[in-house]
Write an enzyme that holds these catalytic residues in place. Structure first.
Site, mmCIF file in Angstrom:
data_model
loop_
_atom_site.group_PDB
_atom_site.id
_atom_site.type_symbol
_atom_site.label_atom_id
_atom_site.label_comp_id
_atom_site.label_asym_id
_atom_site.label_seq_id
_atom_site.Cartn_x
_atom_site.Cartn_y
_atom_site.Cartn_z
ATOM 1 N N ASP A 36 14.092 36.861 20.248
ATOM 2 C CA ASP A 36 15.166 36.905 19.250
ATOM 3 C C ASP A 36 14.878 35.969 18.085
ATOM 4 O O ASP A 36 14.849 34.744 18.250
ATOM 5 C CB ASP A 36 16.495 36.509 19.885
ATOM 6 N N ASP A 177 21.176 45.640 24.322
ATOM 7 C CA ASP A 177 21.053 44.188 24.234
ATOM 8 C C ASP A 177 22.433 43.569 24.060
ATOM 9 O O ASP A 177 23.116 43.829 23.070
ATOM 10 C CB ASP A 177 20.156 43.827 23.049
#
EC number: 5.1.3.1
Length: 222
Positions: A36, A177
């Site tokens: 991320d 996600d």
């Protein structure tokens, strides 16, 4: 039986020993790593850049890595992340004025392309670029922080994307996600998801192998 892939998000990992932590979660049964990248601008958090990815590769992490760019603009970091060892580079359509150009640039540098959609982002972008994508990522939380609660309205969005993929006859993995845990993962799997990005549920557990086994068991009969 359908093959599901688990992609732990290192946003929830122990950064004091990141290489070891990532190695442990892969040895426990994970399939790939979700990386991320946040800029404190597109999302209200600041994480890490290409040098951290490169350090994982240098440590010996060979699993596929999906670099999820939650940054705006995107293009200036594509080359750096590709050189650092990214396999996928996933970005959000609202972060670039020319989505086609960004997709082509990612491919030019040898990476596969993912397109990510926030809970409130419409899916019409897919009507124009579906044939160029290697992954579609649906966010089931608003991006920015780990440990958020799953937004159940995204279940319908997952069904819609799966239908688009099936009608297109393209082999595009569907990824989810945000807020995935053992209690809700079976409901999510029923939508046709292929890749589960899971952060805190795995990394905050005391036993990665036991937790990953429980996750796989929960979706084994879907």
């Amino acid at each position: 039986m359908k093959k599901y892939l688990l992609a732990p998000s290192i946003l929830s990992a122990n950064f004091a020993c990141l290489g070891k932590d990532v190695k442990n979660v892969l040895e426990a049964g994970s399939d790939m790593i979700h990386f991320d990248v946040m800029d404190g601008h597109y999302v209200p958090n600041l994480t890490f850049g290409p040098i951290v990815l490169k350090s994982l590769r240098n440590y010996g992490i060979n699993a596929p890595i999906d670099v999820h760019l939650m940054i705006k603009p995107v293009e200036y970091l594509i080359q750096q992340f590709s050189l650092a060892g990214a396999d996928f580079i996933t970005f959000h359509p609202e972060c670039e004025y020319d989505i086609d150009r960004t997709i082509n640039l990612i491919k030019l540098y040898g990476c596969k392309v993912g397109l990510a959609f926030n809970p409130a982002t419409p899916l019409f972008y897919l009507d124009y670029v579906l044939d160029k994508l290697d992954m579609i990522l649906i966010m089931s939380v608003n991006p920015g922080y780990s440990g958020q609660k799953f937004i159940y309205n995204t279940i319908e969005k997952l069904y819609q994307v799966r239908e688009k993929i099936n009608k297109s006859n393209f082999d595009i993995p569907l990824s989810i996600d945000g807020g995935i845990n053992i209690k809700n993962i079976a409901d999510v799997a029923k939508t046709g998801v292929d890749i589960f990005v899971i952060g805190s549920t795995i990394f905050n557990s005391l036993n990665y192998k036991k937790t990953i086994h429980a996750i796989k068991h929960a979706i084994s009969h879907v």
